[in-house]
Each structure stands twice: as C-alpha cells, then as structure tokens.
Scaffold this motif. Structure first.
Motif, PDB file in Angstrom:
ATOM      1  N   HIS A 118     -61.293 114.850  63.701  1.00 29.31           N
ATOM      2  CA  HIS A 118     -60.124 113.991  63.933  1.00 29.31           C
ATOM      3  C   HIS A 118     -59.351 113.726  62.650  1.00 29.31           C
ATOM      4  CE1 HIS A 118     -61.124 113.456  68.082  1.00 29.31           C
ATOM      5  NE2 HIS A 118     -62.311 112.981  67.800  1.00 29.31           N
ATOM      6  N   LEU A 119     -58.427 114.633  62.366  1.00 24.49           N
ATOM      7  CA  LEU A 119     -57.451 114.397  61.307  1.00 24.49           C
ATOM      8  C   LEU A 119     -56.102 114.587  62.000  1.00 24.49           C
ATOM      9  CD1 LEU A 119     -57.129 113.741  58.291  1.00 24.49           C
ATOM     10  CD2 LEU A 119     -56.947 116.181  57.861  1.00 24.49           C
ATOM     11  N   ILE A 120     -55.437 113.481  62.269  1.00 26.45           N
ATOM     12  CA  ILE A 120     -54.309 113.494  63.201  1.00 26.45           C
ATOM     13  C   ILE A 120     -53.004 113.262  62.450  1.00 26.45           C
ATOM     14  CG2 ILE A 120     -53.362 112.397  65.270  1.00 26.45           C
ATOM     15  CD1 ILE A 120     -56.305 111.195  65.549  1.00 26.45           C
ATOM     16  N   PRO A 121     -52.007 114.144  62.621  1.00 24.96           N
ATOM     17  CA  PRO A 121     -50.694 113.861  62.024  1.00 24.96           C
ATOM     18  C   PRO A 121     -50.148 112.541  62.566  1.00 24.96           C
ATOM     19  CG  PRO A 121     -50.792 116.121  62.841  1.00 24.96           C
ATOM     20  CD  PRO A 121     -52.025 115.422  63.339  1.00 24.96           C
ATOM     21  N   ARG A 122     -49.762 111.656  61.668  1.00 25.33           N
ATOM     22  CA  ARG A 122     -49.345 110.327  62.110  1.00 25.33           C
ATOM     23  C   ARG A 122     -48.053 110.359  62.909  1.00 25.33           C
ATOM     24  NH1 ARG A 122     -50.522 105.264  58.161  1.00 25.33           N
ATOM     25  NH2 ARG A 122     -48.279 105.105  58.272  1.00 25.33           N
ATOM     26  N   ASN A 123     -47.265 111.411  62.779  1.00 29.27           N
ATOM     27  CA  ASN A 123     -46.014 111.416  63.542  1.00 29.27           C
ATOM     28  C   ASN A 123     -46.259 111.627  65.035  1.00 29.27           C
ATOM     29  OD1 ASN A 123     -46.670 114.108  63.556  1.00 29.27           O
ATOM     30  ND2 ASN A 123     -44.692 114.856  62.824  1.00 29.27           N
ATOM     31  N   LEU A 124     -47.495 111.941  65.404  1.00 28.41           N
ATOM     32  CA  LEU A 124     -47.794 112.074  66.830  1.00 28.41           C
ATOM     33  C   LEU A 124     -47.899 110.706  67.504  1.00 28.41           C
ATOM     34  CD1 LEU A 124     -50.427 114.950  67.003  1.00 28.41           C
ATOM     35  CD2 LEU A 124     -47.998 115.019  67.539  1.00 28.41           C
ATOM     36  N   TYR A 125     -48.159 109.674  66.707  1.00 28.43           N
ATOM     37  CA  TYR A 125     -48.303 108.376  67.351  1.00 28.43           C
ATOM     38  C   TYR A 125     -47.390 107.316  66.753  1.00 28.43           C
ATOM     39  CZ  TYR A 125     -51.016 106.991  63.296  1.00 28.43           C
ATOM     40  OH  TYR A 125     -51.392 106.708  62.013  1.00 28.43           O
ATOM     41  N   MET A 126     -46.610 107.699  65.736  1.00 35.24           N
ATOM     42  CA  MET A 126     -45.679 106.740  65.172  1.00 35.24           C
ATOM     43  C   MET A 126     -44.265 107.219  65.412  1.00 35.24           C
ATOM     44  SD  MET A 126     -47.440 105.578  61.628  1.00 35.24           S
ATOM     45  CE  MET A 126     -45.968 104.837  61.010  1.00 35.24           C
ATOM     46  N   LYS A 127     -43.347 106.265  65.540  1.00 35.23           N
ATOM     47  CA  LYS A 127     -41.969 106.616  65.868  1.00 35.23           C
ATOM     48  C   LYS A 127     -41.325 107.450  64.768  1.00 35.23           C
ATOM     49  CE  LYS A 127     -37.672 104.704  67.533  1.00 35.23           C
ATOM     50  NZ  LYS A 127     -36.660 103.792  67.136  1.00 35.23           N
ATOM     51  N   ASN A 128     -41.591 107.099  63.516  1.00 35.89           N
ATOM     52  CA  ASN A 128     -40.904 107.761  62.396  1.00 35.89           C
ATOM     53  C   ASN A 128     -41.595 109.060  62.015  1.00 35.89           C
ATOM     54  OD1 ASN A 128     -39.536 105.427  62.555  1.00 35.89           O
ATOM     55  ND2 ASN A 128     -39.595 104.936  60.385  1.00 35.89           N
ATOM     56  N   GLU A 129     -40.987 110.174  62.381  1.00 38.17           N
ATOM     57  CA  GLU A 129     -41.541 111.462  61.990  1.00 38.17           C
ATOM     58  C   GLU A 129     -41.085 111.788  60.570  1.00 38.17           C
ATOM     59  OE1 GLU A 129     -40.976 114.609  64.707  1.00 38.17           O
ATOM     60  OE2 GLU A 129     -41.162 113.335  66.470  1.00 38.17           O
ATOM     61  N   ILE A 130     -41.864 112.613  59.879  1.00 35.57           N
ATOM     62  CA  ILE A 130     -41.409 113.072  58.569  1.00 35.57           C
ATOM     63  C   ILE A 130     -40.792 114.444  58.775  1.00 35.57           C
ATOM     64  CG2 ILE A 130     -42.029 113.235  56.131  1.00 35.57           C
ATOM     65  CD1 ILE A 130     -44.701 111.899  56.945  1.00 35.57           C
ATOM     66  N   GLY A 131     -39.876 114.498  59.734  1.00 36.48           N
ATOM     67  CA  GLY A 131     -39.110 115.715  59.930  1.00 36.48           C
ATOM     68  C   GLY A 131     -37.910 115.635  59.006  1.00 36.48           C
ATOM     69  N   ILE A 132     -36.823 116.253  59.424  1.00 33.60           N
ATOM     70  CA  ILE A 132     -35.636 116.291  58.577  1.00 33.60           C
ATOM     71  C   ILE A 132     -35.062 114.889  58.345  1.00 33.60           C
ATOM     72  CG2 ILE A 132     -33.982 116.675  60.460  1.00 33.60           C
ATOM     73  CD1 ILE A 132     -32.606 118.724  58.582  1.00 33.60           C
ATOM     74  N   GLY A 133     -35.368 113.954  59.243  1.00 31.56           N
ATOM     75  CA  GLY A 133     -34.862 112.589  59.097  1.00 31.56           C
ATOM     76  C   GLY A 133     -35.584 111.772  58.046  1.00 31.56           C
ATOM     77  N   GLY A 134     -36.734 112.275  57.567  1.00 30.16           N
ATOM     78  CA  GLY A 134     -37.504 111.528  56.567  1.00 30.16           C
ATOM     79  C   GLY A 134     -36.990 111.844  55.174  1.00 30.16           C
ATOM     80  N   VAL A 135     -35.958 111.128  54.751  1.00 30.26           N
ATOM     81  CA  VAL A 135     -35.226 111.521  53.543  1.00 30.26           C
ATOM     82  C   VAL A 135     -35.641 110.715  52.308  1.00 30.26           C
ATOM     83  CG1 VAL A 135     -33.247 112.338  54.857  1.00 30.26           C
ATOM     84  CG2 VAL A 135     -33.337 109.936  54.173  1.00 30.26           C
ATOM     85  N   ALA A 136     -36.817 110.059  52.364  1.00 34.18           N
ATOM     86  CA  ALA A 136     -37.208 109.167  51.262  1.00 34.18           C
ATOM     87  C   ALA A 136     -37.302 109.888  49.919  1.00 34.18           C
ATOM     88  CB  ALA A 136     -38.540 108.490  51.591  1.00 34.18           C
ATOM     89  N   HIS A 137     -37.737 111.153  49.912  1.00 31.64           N
ATOM     90  CA  HIS A 137     -37.932 111.866  48.650  1.00 31.64           C
ATOM     91  C   HIS A 137     -36.832 112.896  48.384  1.00 31.64           C
ATOM     92  CE1 HIS A 137     -42.571 110.967  48.363  1.00 31.64           C
ATOM     93  NE2 HIS A 137     -41.829 109.890  48.496  1.00 31.64           N
TER      94      HIS A 137
END
Length: 517
Positions: free
Chosen positions: A434-453
């Motif tokens: 069980h190593l689960i990508p957090r974007n599967l259960y959280m609203k904020n995906e680190i897709g193209i919209g994740g512009v923090a960096h």
C-alpha cells in the motif's frame, strides 16, 4: 502620491518580497505592486475542508492546457505570494545541480554561475528566513559557510522510528530544513505551536517563514517602501527605442493607473511573469518584451512530483510530519545510474482530506476502514527533476489567459524513485502493498494545475540568443528590466525552489544596490 520611483517591484513573494526587504535600508524610493491582498487571518486558515476541498485561497482563474482544455491552476495571490501556502521546506540546490547533469531523458543544463557564486546568498537567505536544520547529515549536501541559524526541528516518535529504520538499513536520512519559527527549548515563547495545519495551509499565528512575515513586513517599516495591494500589472511600456521600461500599467479598483520607475523588477511567478512580458509586446519587441531570443515562456518546469501515502502497521499520531528528508537516490543508485531525486515527508494527511473514492476503499478494505487510513498514514513527497524542453511553454490564448503546453518527461526516473520507496516499506514498518498516490483520494492533483514549483520561463544565461536574462537577471534587451522569481532557472534540480529564489533575490539585490547608489 508620487508615481516616480527608483525601483518598482511586481510581486511580493519569495523573489519580489525578499528583494524589497534587501533594498529597503538603501533609502531609495521603492514601490511593490501586489495583485492580491493581505491574506486574512481567520479560523478558516486551519480548516481542512475550506483549504483543501473548497479551495478557499485559490483564485477563480482559468488557464488552458496544450489541447485547449480549461483548468484551474493552484495559485495563491497574496502579499507574500505562494510562500503563504508553502510547506516551508527550504533546501539548497545541490552543488552538482549548477553544472550539466546527464539524466535518463536528456541533459539538465549548466547554470551560467556556479554554486560558489550562490553560496553566500544561500547563507544569508537561511538567516533571513530563520531556517531550522542540521548540517552534515545529508551526504549530497553542498558545502556551506555557516551553520543553520537555528537547530533542526525534532522528529516526533513515529518519524524518529522511520529515521532509525532508514539508518539501520544503511541509508542517510536527515533533518529537513524547515522554515517554521519553532522554539522547542522555550515553548512559551515560541511563535510556532507545532500544529498539523502547516503544509498547504496559511499560518494563522504567522509562524511560517513566508515572504509576508519575514520580508514584506520588515520592508514596510521603512518609510521609503510603498506597497499597493490589489494592483494587477497588465503591461510594461518602453521608450521609443525599446531599450528602457518607462511605465508600469496597473489595474486597481477597476481603474487604470500608471507608475514610472528607474528600474522595473518582475516577480509575478514563472507563468505570470512570462505572460506579462508577452502582453507587453510593442513595435520594437513584436513577440513580447525581452523576447528577441523567442525564449520567453519556454522551458517551463514544475518538477515530476508525487505525494504518496504509506500505511503504517502501527498508528502514526505525528502532528508536524515534515521533518525528515532522504537524498540517497538524488543522483541515482547502483542499478540506475541516472538522477532520481528527493524523498521528503509532506504534511500529515487528515480525515477530511479523503474523498472516499471507491477504488481506494476496495484497495484497502477490509484491512482498514477509510476513517482508519488517516490514523495509520505516513505521507511522502517524491520530487524528480523535469528537464527544460522548449515546447513546454507559456503562451497566451485569444482571451488573454495563459495556455500552458506541457508534456511530461523523465518519467522513468520518477517511477524508479517510487518503486525504490515501495521496495523499502516492509523494512520501515509499513505495508509493502500500500503506497497510494495521494491524488487518488485528495481533490488537489499534482497534474498540470499543481503550479507550486513552476520555474524556467525566462532563463538566465550569457548568450542573448538562447536566454532572456543576463547573469545579473537583467533582460538582455532592456537596460532596466530585471526578473527575480523562479523564471530565471535554467534547470530546476529536485528540491523545492523557494530558497534558491530567495538567495538569488539577495544576489540580484546586491547588484541593484551598487547600481542605484
């Protein structure tokens, strides 16, 4: 109110805010233009649902991806910029990151300056931003001229156990450099209360080392510094020959305002800084200001990042989890001789962050009911370098909004880092399956919209044909235009970019102090 200034700074985040603070004691007339407002201190600052689910502090803004599909970027427009919501991980780039590095998917290019040029400014930035850390634990750590100004934030028991398990397995875990104003030796006088609502939240008690608290507020104590909020810069105008910025055009309270300054500094975030230069096209700069090289907006990077959750065999009651880092695979490993990147902890996931998606429920049940997941979660952040590609770029759509064309690269290295962490879990007291990508259960995906960096859209370099800025971050084509946010990065490394932006702002600040004497 005067509209003539010695220096006009556009943006008040890690770059602009730091620069304003550095220039403030000069006595020169400095104007800071911030498109956002002061972030309101309110109990919702620490409300998981408001921050993570309802996106309370994210503006309703539309960008488009390469296919023209609209998306909402995870931006934050406030005094202090994106640092208001950052996780306060203040890492230096590695010394090797300043040179050319061979990656699985290509070359990460060399910078026009070396680590030794940036080192004194890293030290100053760590002092200014009150970084907590410990030298000598991380084997990839670059040389430094001073210790961290404050001792490292201690691990809570479950993270100390993780640290010990990693060390026992032969790895080199280290205390992550944290920008939180925590005084563990004298708790009653500590600004930071070591709460769970830090990474991704605004700090209600102003204990985070952000650019509002430690840069803009100190700068504004000087009478020569003026801050205008809700002031969106829409255009930079030049003289007839096109070699000097003469006016900064601002939209404020529905009105157009114009300010004149001897020096203009753009620090609006990599995408918006590129947008402003493109919007400022004129007869002398038909493709956008400072864009004779056609490099403005190109080489956009934002890290191959993945937030993942491991399920601990025993409960993880940790409150402030972001105290541990691991760089053993930063430059690769025995059976993969290419850089892989950084592993660090991310803020502890909390029950309300879960959306209860069916695949997760099916994947975890009957081992854990969903409400138990948060209790046993240990959360990691994996960062792999994405390489600067000319076609990964910011352009403008017909409606004037940003079009962000991005195709991922260096994915093999990212997968190797994930697989490596997964292979280690059993030895670290966690369930190996069980190593689960957090974007599967959280609203904020680190897709193209994740512009923090976000970084790289106005790279600096010695050759005007292949770069936008010179070594001092001045536009090659204009005598008085500088860019001091993460736009200047030729490559992004695999650690959080904030400290490098702060250090570079101090470096450029020294150059500007010499210039405006």
């Amino acid at each position: 109110m005067t509209t003539n200034y010695d220096v006009i700074i556009i943006g008040s985040g890690a770059g602009g805010g730091t620069l304003a603070c550095h220039l403030a004691p000069s006595g020169k007339n400095i104007l800071v233009l911030e498109r956002g407002d002061w972030l309101k201190r309110e109990k919702e600052n620490w409300d998981v649902e408001e921050v993570f689910i309802k996106n309370r502090y994210v503006p309703k803004e539309t960008w488009y991806d390469k296919t023209g599909k609209p998306f909402q970027p995870g931006l934050h427009y406030f005094v202090g910029g994106a640092t208001k919501m950052f996780g306060a991980a203040l890492y230096r780039l590695r010394k090797e990151d300043f040179g050319a590095l061979k990656h699985y998917d290509g070359i990460s290019p060399a910078w026009p300056i070396g680590y030794e040029d940036m080192e004194p400014y890293y030290t100053k930035a760590e002092q200014m931003y009150q970084v907590r850390g410990a030298r000598g634990e991380d084997p990839t750590e670059p040389p430094s001229s001073a210790p961290y100004p404050f001792p490292a934030v201690s691990h809570e028991p479950r993270i100390q156990q993780l640290h010990d398990d990693l060390a026992r397995a032969g790895y080199h875990p280290f205390h992550a450099p944290c920008g939180v104003m925590l005084n563990e030796k004298n708790a009653p006088f500590s600004v930071c209360i070591r709460c769970k609502d830090c990474d991704g939240f605004p700090c209600l008690v102003h204990a985070k080392s952000d650019a509002e608290v430690l840069a803009m507020r100190p700068a504004l104590k000087y009478p020569n510094v003026t801050l205008l909020t809700n002031a969106k810069v829409v255009k930079l105008k030049t003289n007839a020959t096109g070699n000097v910025v003469t006016e900064v055009e601002v939209e404020r309270s529905g009105e157009k305002e114009t300010y004149r300054g001897d020096i203009a500094v753009v620090s609006a975030g990599a995408a918006n800084s590129a947008k402003l230069l493109l919007l400022s096209a004129n007869e002398k700069h038909p493709n956008g200001l400072a864009n004779g090289s056609d490099q403005v907006g190109r080489n956009y990077m934002y890290h191959n990042s993945m937030a993942v959750l491991a399920i601990s065999k025993e409960p993880n009651p940790t409150v402030f989890q972001k105290t541990l880092g691991l760089n053993d695979f930063y430059f690769g490993m025995n059976d993969f001789r290419y850089p892989m990147g950084n592993i660090q902890m991310v803020g502890k996931s909390q029950g309300p962050m879960y959306r209860g998606e069916k695949p997760i429920e099916a994947g975890l049940a009957p081992m854990f009911a969903l409400d138990e997941v948060a209790k046993h979660a240990v959360d990691f952040w994996l960062s792999t370098e994405d390489l600067p590609m000319p076609e990964n770029r910011v352009t403008l759509e017909k409606d004037g909004n940003i079009k962000l064309s991005y195709t991922p690269n260096n994915q093999t290295a990212k997968q190797k880092l994930y697989d490596k962490l997964k292979s280690m879990l059993n030895h670290l007291g966690m369930h190996p399956d069980h190593l689960i990508p957090r974007n599967l259960y959280m609203k904020n995906e680190i897709g193209i919209g994740g512009v923090a960096h976000q970084a790289g859209t106005c790279r600096f370099g010695k050759d005007p044909k292949t770069s936008v800025l010179d070594v001092e971050c001045k536009a090659h084509e204009l005598d008085n235009l500088y860019v001091v946010d993460t736009s200047f990065f030729p490559s992004i490394g695999a650690v959080n970019p904030a400290l490098t932006a702060m250090a570079n702002a101090l470096r450029v600040g020294d150059h500007l102090l010499d210039r405006i004497k």
